[in-house]
Design an enzyme around this catalytic site. Structure first.
Site, mmCIF file in Angstrom:
data_model
loop_
_atom_site.group_PDB
_atom_site.id
_atom_site.type_symbol
_atom_site.label_atom_id
_atom_site.label_comp_id
_atom_site.label_asym_id
_atom_site.label_seq_id
_atom_site.Cartn_x
_atom_site.Cartn_y
_atom_site.Cartn_z
ATOM 1 N N GLN B 195 0.829 -1.210 0.000
ATOM 2 C CA GLN B 195 0.000 0.000 0.000
ATOM 3 C C GLN B 195 0.866 1.264 0.000
ATOM 4 O O GLN B 195 0.507 2.269 -0.622
ATOM 5 C CB GLN B 195 -0.999 0.010 1.174
ATOM 6 C CG GLN B 195 -0.407 -0.066 2.573
ATOM 7 C CD GLN B 195 -0.161 -1.500 3.039
ATOM 8 O OE1 GLN B 195 -0.081 -2.432 2.228
ATOM 9 N NE2 GLN B 195 -0.007 -1.673 4.344
ATOM 10 N N GLN B 263 27.996 -11.664 6.346
ATOM 11 C CA GLN B 263 26.914 -11.811 5.363
ATOM 12 C C GLN B 263 25.913 -12.859 5.822
ATOM 13 O O GLN B 263 24.708 -12.678 5.701
ATOM 14 C CB GLN B 263 27.455 -12.224 3.977
ATOM 15 C CG GLN B 263 28.188 -11.126 3.277
ATOM 16 C CD GLN B 263 27.409 -9.838 3.266
ATOM 17 O OE1 GLN B 263 26.294 -9.793 2.750
ATOM 18 N NE2 GLN B 263 27.951 -8.784 3.853
ATOM 19 N N HIS B 266 22.773 -12.113 7.852
ATOM 20 C CA HIS B 266 21.619 -11.380 7.300
ATOM 21 C C HIS B 266 20.384 -12.268 7.231
ATOM 22 O O HIS B 266 19.318 -11.909 7.698
ATOM 23 C CB HIS B 266 21.937 -10.826 5.906
ATOM 24 C CG HIS B 266 22.643 -9.506 5.953
ATOM 25 N ND1 HIS B 266 22.059 -8.382 6.469
ATOM 26 C CD2 HIS B 266 23.883 -9.136 5.548
ATOM 27 C CE1 HIS B 266 22.903 -7.370 6.382
ATOM 28 N NE2 HIS B 266 24.014 -7.796 5.841
ATOM 29 N N GLU B 331 28.179 -9.732 -5.104
ATOM 30 C CA GLU B 331 27.756 -8.430 -4.573
ATOM 31 C C GLU B 331 28.927 -7.765 -3.837
ATOM 32 O O GLU B 331 29.283 -6.634 -4.102
ATOM 33 C CB GLU B 331 26.577 -8.653 -3.616
ATOM 34 C CG GLU B 331 26.013 -7.376 -3.028
ATOM 35 C CD GLU B 331 25.014 -7.655 -1.910
ATOM 36 O OE1 GLU B 331 24.951 -8.810 -1.429
ATOM 37 O OE2 GLU B 331 24.321 -6.707 -1.490
ATOM 38 N N HIS B 332 29.522 -8.512 -2.891
ATOM 39 C CA HIS B 332 30.686 -8.024 -2.140
ATOM 40 C C HIS B 332 31.877 -8.921 -2.464
ATOM 41 O O HIS B 332 31.779 -10.135 -2.342
ATOM 42 C CB HIS B 332 30.458 -8.114 -0.635
ATOM 43 C CG HIS B 332 29.246 -7.387 -0.150
ATOM 44 N ND1 HIS B 332 28.041 -8.021 0.083
ATOM 45 C CD2 HIS B 332 29.047 -6.075 0.166
ATOM 46 C CE1 HIS B 332 27.152 -7.134 0.515
ATOM 47 N NE2 HIS B 332 27.728 -5.954 0.573
ATOM 48 N N ASP B 365 29.463 -1.478 4.739
ATOM 49 C CA ASP B 365 28.026 -1.457 5.019
ATOM 50 C C ASP B 365 27.599 -0.186 5.729
ATOM 51 O O ASP B 365 26.446 0.224 5.635
ATOM 52 C CB ASP B 365 27.640 -2.648 5.925
ATOM 53 C CG ASP B 365 27.525 -3.926 5.123
ATOM 54 O OD1 ASP B 365 27.435 -3.853 3.889
ATOM 55 O OD2 ASP B 365 27.543 -5.008 5.746
ATOM 56 N N HIS B 424 9.227 11.218 -42.213
ATOM 57 C CA HIS B 424 10.550 11.538 -41.683
ATOM 58 C C HIS B 424 11.385 12.223 -42.768
ATOM 59 O O HIS B 424 12.006 13.255 -42.546
ATOM 60 C CB HIS B 424 11.280 10.265 -41.231
ATOM 61 C CG HIS B 424 10.802 9.695 -39.929
ATOM 62 N ND1 HIS B 424 9.573 9.117 -39.775
ATOM 63 C CD2 HIS B 424 11.404 9.598 -38.719
ATOM 64 C CE1 HIS B 424 9.429 8.679 -38.522
ATOM 65 N NE2 HIS B 424 10.530 8.967 -37.855
#
Lengths: 434, 434
Positions: B195, B263, B266, B331-332, B365, B424
């Site tokens: 929402q 990592q 997480h 990613e890292h 981070d 054109h």
């Protein structure tokens, strides 16, 4: 023409809603297409070349024994370049030269710097390894699109640009192949549709997987690109083409009418809008539209587009014209005014801005230099023309000295513990000097 | 730990498939979630504030009379900043300062040049008007994420950054609000879920529509972002976090184990991989993992992640380590080696590269400066860290002189006629001197 082109005025009380209605564009998905595309993607992903061969036989009526026969040798591209009329060859070469020159200015450089602790920070820019370029085949074959998509990739440093182009019933377009030769496309496969997108995204024994797929296509191609996004990168999903012309009333009305037509002829859903503070000029352009329309090769497409989605909008002044333009965030914006540079500051959103009476949008489509792949349907509010930056990516660089790690490790420790992430904290704390 | 962490060696015959299996990540869509999200989007799009209020009452158990009560005054943010512990405030302020300093170097400038005909070509860079920042509420509240998303937007020149953060049962997180105050967030609404994404994308009477929505969220938020893409821009849809550590075997094994944990903590799906040419070192790190694991606050999450998705990979040398890394496009990427700069040329794909033994990924981070929003699941092959460039867009500039329009109009005419687009061609031809 019995119907008249829509006329709006910013002074009318319902202008906001009338404008919103004019711009409304239904891009709702077709579930039948979705199902069909998902099936094709799944088949190619799991069965590779065999599935690509089957779909190509079915959709393009090309019955070949192996995928190798669907790869087009570079000598075929060169032969096409040698075969096309001299003026077309020179046109493509001149256009390519200008496109390359412009895009080279978009090249991004890596950078590094050191902070007071000697800690290295920076950004490393690298090209994508491989890019896939979808080129529509059959009747709507656009060599200019090959140049506009392939050249930025090569300027970015992409080592392998792989083009796919369907050749239904074996029909090839020499100008498209010639453009591929000029742009330096590395490999060409004569496959198309969702099966070509799948082959590029997942790879097969014959078609190497790419990192990003760009280029226009029909609803099957667009849906397939949307589905494989994440596995590979994609460029934007384009809506119908649009032009907004802002004119001070002093350009030849025939020129403006033809500029509007140059978008309208793309397809019935294309949108051409003229904004001017001069009511008489709007009348004059409408007269030009009515006069010129019967002389156009694509008369019916243009008529449908102009009556269905076109508009002539009267505004108080050029300042208000810029405001209307910012609300529309047009793909193409033509500033057909005396001093277009003076208006630039007021223009916040547009894919490409064509400045001055001599700058027909059509010049930008082919040979001005900037890209003709532009954000449509108001997405210029947040996206950009296709460019070299679309074929490069960045990696952050961080190299702490012992001293820097000590100092910043203390900060990281506090914040990590504040977030309850103690492995993060302890990893940083190991590098703190006791 | 009865099970052992996966061990691979590039010399094993099935290494390629074993690596592919290790990296495989099922991000298949949940149709139930899709349906639910589409319903919420539709309701908010058509009923605006009333629908947002209903969903907020239902999902966050917040019963308020009007949307105005769901807007958080700026003085509340400042009060939170004044209330949090001094070390946290200083940590956030120091981090914000470094993030701002780094991101200012990403700012892009507009440019123009003229060709030999006096024709102007260029690129105009403008910020987005409004950006929406989604911040998860409840337990997983990350103030660092507020800094990382809001600061690049403000550096880019976005005039209004609108943050949404759910406050289930009225629970607010002071550090998150304090971070919003520091980052210069302009407005805050205490709404969340699909929402909130819908309100930002379509706008309601109270919540203004934005041009781009960034920030992490749960599956409902991610699905909603994917659905509204096109109406607004979005940042990436993040997969689970990953780290790849390349170590020459000379870093303290405890340090490396903790880096892997940072990592893994997480979530259970996070992926931590160590690559080294030194088999004894891999053993030593495995021993450290086993020793340290029972001391970790998030022991169970880390264990599940390390056993399910972690791996220790032995390679021939650092050159081969770089090759493995390029295939993973992590990613890292931590280069825990003697001379990380020397390895940089071999690294083609990574979200962020952490160079040297002192550069714990955790520093990046929070407070190194570069962004912690990074491409996951191999998408570093074609995408970049979140940056200032994500909050700016480009418009091409083209301004032909009469002479340039004459010269290039001839080229455009040939190419347009070659493509069968005569409007054109005629539009360009009007600008040719006869």
């Amino acid at each position: 023409m019995t119907d008249r082109i829509t006329r709006l005025n910013t002074t009318q009380s319902d202008f906001d809603s009338a404008l919103a209605q004019l711009l409304a564009w239904d891009d709702s998905v077709d579930h039948q297409v979705n199902e069909s595309v998902r099936h094709i993607l799944h088949e190619v992903k799991t069965r590779g070349d065999a599935a690509v061969l089957e779909f190509t036989a079915k959709f393009d009526r090309l019955d070949v024994g192996s995928m190798a026969e669907l790869e087009m040798d570079k000598s075929r591209l060169q032969a096409a370049l040698d075969r096309i009329p001299q003026d077309q060859r020179e046109g493509l070469e001149k256009a390519a030269e200008r496109i390359r020159d412009y895009h080279e200015r978009q090249n991004q450089q890596s950078w590094q710097y050191q902070d007071e602790d000697g800690t290295v920070l920076g950004q490393k820019v690298t090209p994508l390894d491989r890019a896939g370029l979808y080129v529509p085949g059959g009747k709507a074959a656009y060599p200019s699109s090959v140049l506009m998509n392939a050249i930025p990739a090569k300027v970015a440093g992409v080592s392998e640009v792989i083009m796919v182009v369907p050749t239904p019933d074996g029909v090839v377009n020499d100008m498209v192949l010639a453009a591929a030769a000029i742009a330096g496309v590395d490999r060409v496969f004569t496959i198309g549709g969702a099966q070509a997108v799948a082959a590029l995204a997942y790879g097969t024994d014959t078609v190497p997987s790419v990192d990003k797929i760009v280029g226009p296509g029909n609803i099957f191609v667009a849906t397939a690109k949307r589905e494989v996004f994440g596995v590979v990168g994609i460029d934007m999903i384009a809506g119908p083409s649009e032009i907004l012309v802002i004119c001070d009333g002093k350009t030849d009305p025939d020129w403006i009418a033809m500029d509007l037509f140059s978008q309208a002829e793309h397809d019935e859903q294309a949108q051409s809008i003229l904004v001017s503070p001069d009511a008489d000029f709007l009348d004059a352009v409408e007269a030009s539209i009515n006069n010129l329309l019967p002389t156009m090769e694509r008369e019916e497409i243009i008529r449908t587009s102009m009556l269905g989605r076109g508009a002539l909008i009267q505004v108080a002044d050029l300042k208000e014209a810029a405001e209307v333009s910012n609300r529309i965030a047009p793909e193409h914006l033509e500033l057909s005014v005396e001093d277009p540079q003076a208006m630039l500051d007021d223009i916040r959103h547009a894919g490409a801005i064509f400045m001055g009476r001599h700058t027909a949008e059509a010049l930008g489509d082919y040979c001005a230099g900037p890209n003709h792949v532009l954000p449509t349907s108001g997405t210029a509010r947040f996206s950009s023309p296709l460019g070299v930056y679309d074929f490069q990516k960045r990696s952050s660089l961080i190299g702490f000295t012992a001293q820097g790690a000590d100092r910043m490790g203390r900060v990281a420790s506090v914040l990590a513990r504040g977030e309850g992430l103690t492995a993060h904290a302890r990893s940083a704390e190991y590098r703190i000097n006791e």
